[in-house]
Design a protein around this motif. Structure first.
Motif, short mmCIF file in Angstrom:
data_model
loop_
_atom_site.label_atom_id
_atom_site.label_comp_id
_atom_site.label_asym_id
_atom_site.label_seq_id
_atom_site.Cartn_x
_atom_site.Cartn_y
_atom_site.Cartn_z
N GLY A 144 0.79 -1.22 0.07
CA GLY A 144 -0.02 0.02 0.06
C GLY A 144 0.93 1.23 0.04
O GLY A 144 0.30 2.21 -0.19
N MET A 145 2.15 1.00 0.43
CA MET A 145 3.11 2.17 0.37
C MET A 145 4.30 2.00 0.21
O MET A 145 5.26 2.22 0.53
N PHE A 146 4.66 0.99 -1.19
CA PHE A 146 5.73 0.82 -1.48
C PHE A 146 6.65 2.23 -2.41
O PHE A 146 5.57 2.59 -3.20
N ASN A 147 7.41 2.54 -2.15
CA ASN A 147 8.10 3.47 -2.80
C ASN A 147 9.10 3.00 -3.87
O ASN A 147 10.01 2.42 -3.54
N VAL A 148 8.72 3.38 -4.98
CA VAL A 148 9.68 2.77 -6.28
C VAL A 148 10.35 3.78 -6.87
O VAL A 148 9.80 4.68 -7.20
N VAL A 149 11.69 3.37 -6.88
CA VAL A 149 12.49 4.18 -7.68
C VAL A 149 13.10 3.50 -8.77
O VAL A 149 13.81 2.42 -8.68
#
Length: 740
Positions: A222-227
Motif C-alpha cells: 500500500g505504501m511501496f516507494n519505487v525508484v
C-alpha cells in the motif's frame, strides 16, 4: 474497554450430555455472570437472543458450543463486539466418553473462554494513506498478462521491463505450443505476442517503462516507494502491490562438455530456437538434415539441475515438428529419460509421435563424438533392448530453466556466517562467493529490507512460499512472483499464473487500504504493538520474522512495518521481554487462560496442556472428533496462531500452575516444510533449548514438554499422538509444583 461479558451455552449436537447446571454454576460462582442456555445457539432464535443482549449492553460474547472453525458468519456480531468461541462439541462431547473427566474438561474450557474474553481488546486497524496502483516487473508473457488483468479490473499499472522492447523470450521464438483445442498445431509466436503487446500499449491504465531497471523499493504494501532508472533518468512512484514476472534463464551449457558442448554442431535448445526463427538450419554453412535431441541435458542430475523443468519435452517436440516443416527429408531422433507432456498436451505428443520423420526412444546417452563431418551419438538402455548409434548433422542439448533469481544474493539468512538456524531448510542455490560477485549487478527488486534485497528463495533459487496452500505468495507481503521466475511452466500456464498473481495483488491493495492483512489470516486488522521502552535490542524478533515485517535502527531496535505483517505472532513468541502483543492475542491473555485451568491435587488426576497450530493441528483435532475418534480427557487444548508464537513464558506459567505436561502440535518443518508461516514450527523446535533451560531452573524434567509435527491429513493419528504423550507423563509422574 470496559467489558460486559455474556455467556451462552448451547445444548445441541450432543452437548446436553454434559451436566449443564454444573457448567452454569462455574460461570455464576467464579465469574459472577448469569449464563443463558439454548438448544441451538446457531438457530435464528438463538442468534436473536444474543443480539438482544448486545442491544442491552453486552459487548463481549462467549459462545459455548461448536468449534470456532465453523459457523463463523452466524456468530459474527460486528467489529465492535468481542466474540470468543468455546469448543464443547468437537473438543469434549464428540471426542470423549461423558464422565467426570469430560465434565471437568468442559468446565475448564468455559473458564478459559471467559478469561479470554476478559483479556481481549477490540483491534484498531493500521490506517495510512495507501496506493492501489500495482507494479509489474517484467514485460514477457507473464508480465504482460498480469498488467492487462489488473488494468482491466480498473487498477493503474506500472510495467517495468529492463530490455528495450516488450515480449520476453517469445519474441525470439518462431512458434509456441498450441493454446486452443485440440492442442495439436504449434502457434505463430509473433502474432501471439504482438497482439498482447498492442493490447498493453493501448490500455490507458498501463504505463510502460522499457530499458528500465528498479533502483530501489522501500516501504510496505500500500505504501511501496519505487525508484526506477530509465536510461539514466530516475523516476519515483508509489504502488500498493508488486507482481514479479522476470521469467527464466537457460542453464549454462559450458558445464555440459561431457555431452559434447563445444563441438561443431552441438547446440542448445535455445540456440536451435534462434535458427528456426531465422529459417536457417546450418552448421558451418552446411544445411542440416539429421538432428538428435538429448532431453534432460544436465537436468534431473544432482551435479547440474536436480529438478525437471517440465516444459523441455514439449518444446523439443515443437522444435522437431518445426524442423520437419522446414525440411520434409529431415530425420529427428529424440532420446529421453522420460517423456513428459504435462497437462493438456497429450494430443500434441501424438502429433509428433505419428510423424514418420520423428523417432522417439528412452535411453541414456553414452557418448557424443565427432565422426568426420558428422556427430556420432551412442545411446544405451533403450526401449528397443539394444544400444543405438546414430550419425547426425546436429545434436541439440535440451537444457533446463533456471529462475531469473538464480545466482542472486537474496537474503542474508541463507548463509551460515550471517544467520544461524532456524534457516536450515533454506539452502543457497549457489555458493556465497558467486552470489556476492553478482551483488548489485543483477538485482531485480533492490528491496530496502534489513533481511535482504530480493525475495527469499528455495534451494533451487525459486522464490520461497508455502507451496501447498498459497503458491503465489512470497515471504515478502504484497509481492507476488508469477510465471517462470517461481517455477518452470509453459506459456499458457504463465498466463494462468499471471492471472492468479494479479488477483492476489488486487486483494492486497484492497485489504491494506483497510489496515488488514492477507493470507492465511486474511482480513485480520489486529497488528502487533511494541512496547519499545523495555526493548533490549536482542534482535530476535527482527531476525526471526519470516516476512521481513521488521527493520531495525543502528542499535537493533525493531522498526515495525505493520502492513508487511501476516499476524502470525512469531515475533511475539520470540521476545524474551514480552514487549510484543496483539489486542486479540497477548502474553497476558494466554497466560491467564493457562492459570484459569483447574488443576486438581488428587493423585492420578493429571492435567496436560496442548498448544495446537490453528492452521493444521487444530483442524486435525476437529476432524478426528468429527470422525468419532476419542482421546484422553486430561488434555486442555489452546489453539495458537502458529507454534512459533508460543512464548517460553507460557510453558513456565503452565509448570508453575502445576500442569503436568505440555504438548506442542505444529506443522512439519525441515526441507519439506509445510508451516503456513514458513518456519514457525521450526523456530518453536529451536526454542526448545530455551525451554529446557527454563525447566532446569524450575527443577522439572524436560521430557514434560514435547513437540510433534502434525499436518491436517494426520487427523487419524491424533488419538495416538495425544494418548501416547499422556502415557509418557503418567510414567514421569505428577508435576512437583502441583498444589503450590
Amino acid at each position: 474497554m470496559e467489558k460486559n461479558v455474556g455467556v451462552y451455552i448451547c445444548t445441541g449436537c450432543g452437548i446436553d450430555q454434559l451436566d449443564i447446571e454444573k457448567i452454569k454454576g462455574v460461570v455464576e460462582n467464579e465469574f459472577k455472570i448469569t449464563p443463558k442456555v439454548h438448544k441451538a445457539l446457531c438457530s435464528r432464535e438463538g442468534v436473536e437472543m444474543i443480539k438482544e443482549d448486545i442491544k442491552n449492553g453486552v459487548n463481549a460474547v462467549v459462545i459455548c458450543g461448536c468449534s470456532p472453525r465453523v459457523k463463523q458468519d452466524v456468530f459474527n456480531f460486528g467489529k465492535d463486539i468481542i466474540t470468543v468461541r468455546v469448543n464443547l462439541r468437537e473438543d469434549v462431547v464428540w471426542s470423549h466418553d461423558i464422565d467426570e473427566h469430560a465434565q471437568e474438561l468442559a468446565e475448564d474450557y468455559v473458564r478459559m473462554g471467559i478469561v479470554q474474553a476478559q483479556k481481549t481488546e477490540l483491534p484498531e486497524p493500521y490506517l495510512e494513506e495507501t496506493s492501489k496502483d500495482i507494479l509489474v516487473v517484467g514485460g514477457g508473457v507473464t508480465g504482460l498478462t498480469a498488467a492487462l488483468e489488473c488494468a482491466k479490473a480498473g487498477y493503474k499499472v506500472y510495467l517495468v521491463e529492463k530490455e528495450s522492447e516488450l515480449g520476453g523470450w517469445v519474441r525470439k521464438f518462431k512458434k509456441i505450443l498450441p493454446g486452443k483445442f485440440p492442442y495439436r498445431e504449434p502457434v505463430d509466436a509473433e502474432s501471439y505476442i504482438n497482439e498482447k503487446i498492442n493490447e498493453v500499449m493501448n490500455n490507458e491504465n498501463i504505463t510502460v517503462y522499457t530499458s528500465t531497471k528498479i533502483k530501489s523499493i522501500s516501504g510496505q504494501p500500500g505504501m511501496f516507494n519505487v525508484v526506477v532508472d530509465r536510461e539514466g533518468n530516475e523516476e519515483v512512484f508509489k504502488v500498493g502491490a508488486i507482481v514479479v514476472a522476470t521469467g527464466w534463464k537457460p542453464y549454462d551449457p559450458t558445464k555440459l562438455s561431457n555431452l559434447g558442448y563445444g563441438l561443431p554442431g552441438v547446440v542448445t535448445n535455445i540456440e536451435l530456437e534462434q535458427m528456426i526463427k531465422e529459417g536457417k538450419l546450418e552448421v558451418d554453412g552446411k544445411a542440416v538434415k539429421d538432428v538428435a535431441f538429448i532431453l534432460c541435458a544436465g537436468q534431473r542430475d544432482p551435479e547440474h539441475i536436480p529438478y525437471c523443468s517440465t516444459v523441455c519435452c514439449l518444446t523439443s517436440l515443437k522444435q522437431a515438428l518445426c524442423i520437419r516443416e522446414m525440411n520434409k527429408d529431415a530425420n529427428v531422433f529424440v532420446f529421453y529419460k522420460d517423456l513428459r507432456t504435462v497437462g493438456i498436451y497429450e494430443e500434441f505428443y501424438k502429433q509428433a509421435q505419428q510423424d514418420e520423420g520423428i523417432f522417439l526412444t528412452k535411453g541414456e546417452v553414452k557418448s557424443i563424438t565427432q565422426n568426420g563431418d558428422k556427430l556420432r551419438v551412442e545411446v544405451t538402455n533403450t526401449l528397443l533392448g539394444e544400444d543405438i548409434t546414430v550419425d547426425v548433422d546436429m545434436v541439440v542439448l535440451v537444457t533446463g530453466m533456471l529462475s531469473s533469481m538464480y545466482g542472486l544474493y537474496t537474503v542474508k539468512e541463507e548463509y551460515p556466517d550471517e544467520g544461524e538456524p532456524p534457516y536450515s531448510h533454506i539452502k543457497p542455490a549457489v555458493p556465497k562467493e558467486v552470489a556476492f560477485e553478482n551483488r548489485g549487478k543483477e538485482w531485480i527488486l533492490n528491496l530496502q529490507y534489513r533481511q535482504g534485497p530480493e525475495l527469499p528463495t528455495l534451494k533451487y533459487a525459486f522464490p520461497d512460499s508455502h507451496y501447498i496452500c498459497f503458491p503465489y505468495e512470497s515471504r515478502r507481503t504484497g509481492i507476488y512472483p508469477a510465471g517462470c521466475v517461481r517455477a518452470p511452466m509453459t506459456i499458457r500456464d504463465c498466463e494462468l499464473d499471471a492471472r492468479g498473481a494479479a488477483l492476489k495483488a488486487i486483494q492486497t491493495v484492497e485489504l491494506v487500504a483497510k489496515g488488514a492483512t492477507i493470507f492465511p489470516r486474511t482480513g485480520d486488522i489486529d497488528y502487533p504493538n511494541f512496547f519499545l521502552q523495555r526493548c533490549t535490542q536482542c534482535k530476535r524478533c527482527t531476525e526471526e520474522c519470516p516476512f521481513g515485517a521488521l527493520d531495525e535502527d543502528e542499535k537493533g531496535t525493531p522498526q515495525p512495518n505493520p502492513l508487511r505483517c501476516r499476524r502470525c505472532g512469531i515475533c511475539f513468541g520470540a521476545c524474551p521481554e514480552k514487549i510484543i502483543s496483539f489486542k486479540q492475542y497477548s502474553v497476558d491473555m494466554i497466560s491467564s487462560m493457562i492459570k484459569s485451568i483447574s488443576v486438581p491435587s488428587e493423585e492420578g488426576k493429571l492435567r496436560i496442556l496442548v498448544f495446537a497450530c490453528e492452521n493444521d493441528a487444530y483442524p486435525a483435532i476437529d476432524m478426528a472428533a468429527k470422525n468419532g475418534l476419542k482421546f484422553s480427557p486430561l488434555v486442555r487444548i489452546i489453539p495458537v496462531r502458529c507454534l512459533g508464537s508460543v512464548n517460553v513464558v507460557f510453558i513456565a506459567d503452565a509448570m508453575s500452575k502445576g500442569i503436568d505436561g505440555v504438548l506442542m502440535l505444529g506443522c512439519k518443518f525441515g526441507e519439506d516444510y509445510q508451516c503456513h508461516f514458513i518456519r514457525g514450527s521450526e523456530l518453536a523446535n529451536r526454542r526448545m533449548e530455551n525451554v529446557k533451560e527454563t525447566l532446569n531452573r524450575l527443577f522439572i524434567e524436560p521430557e514434560r514438554v514435547k513437540i510433534v509435527q502434525v499436518e491436517i491429513s494426520d487427523w487419524p493419528k491424533i488419538p495416538e499422538i495425544i494418548n501416547s504423550f499422556v502415557e509418557e507423563i503418567q510414567k514421569i509422574g505428577p508435576n512437583p509444583y502441583k498444589g503450590f
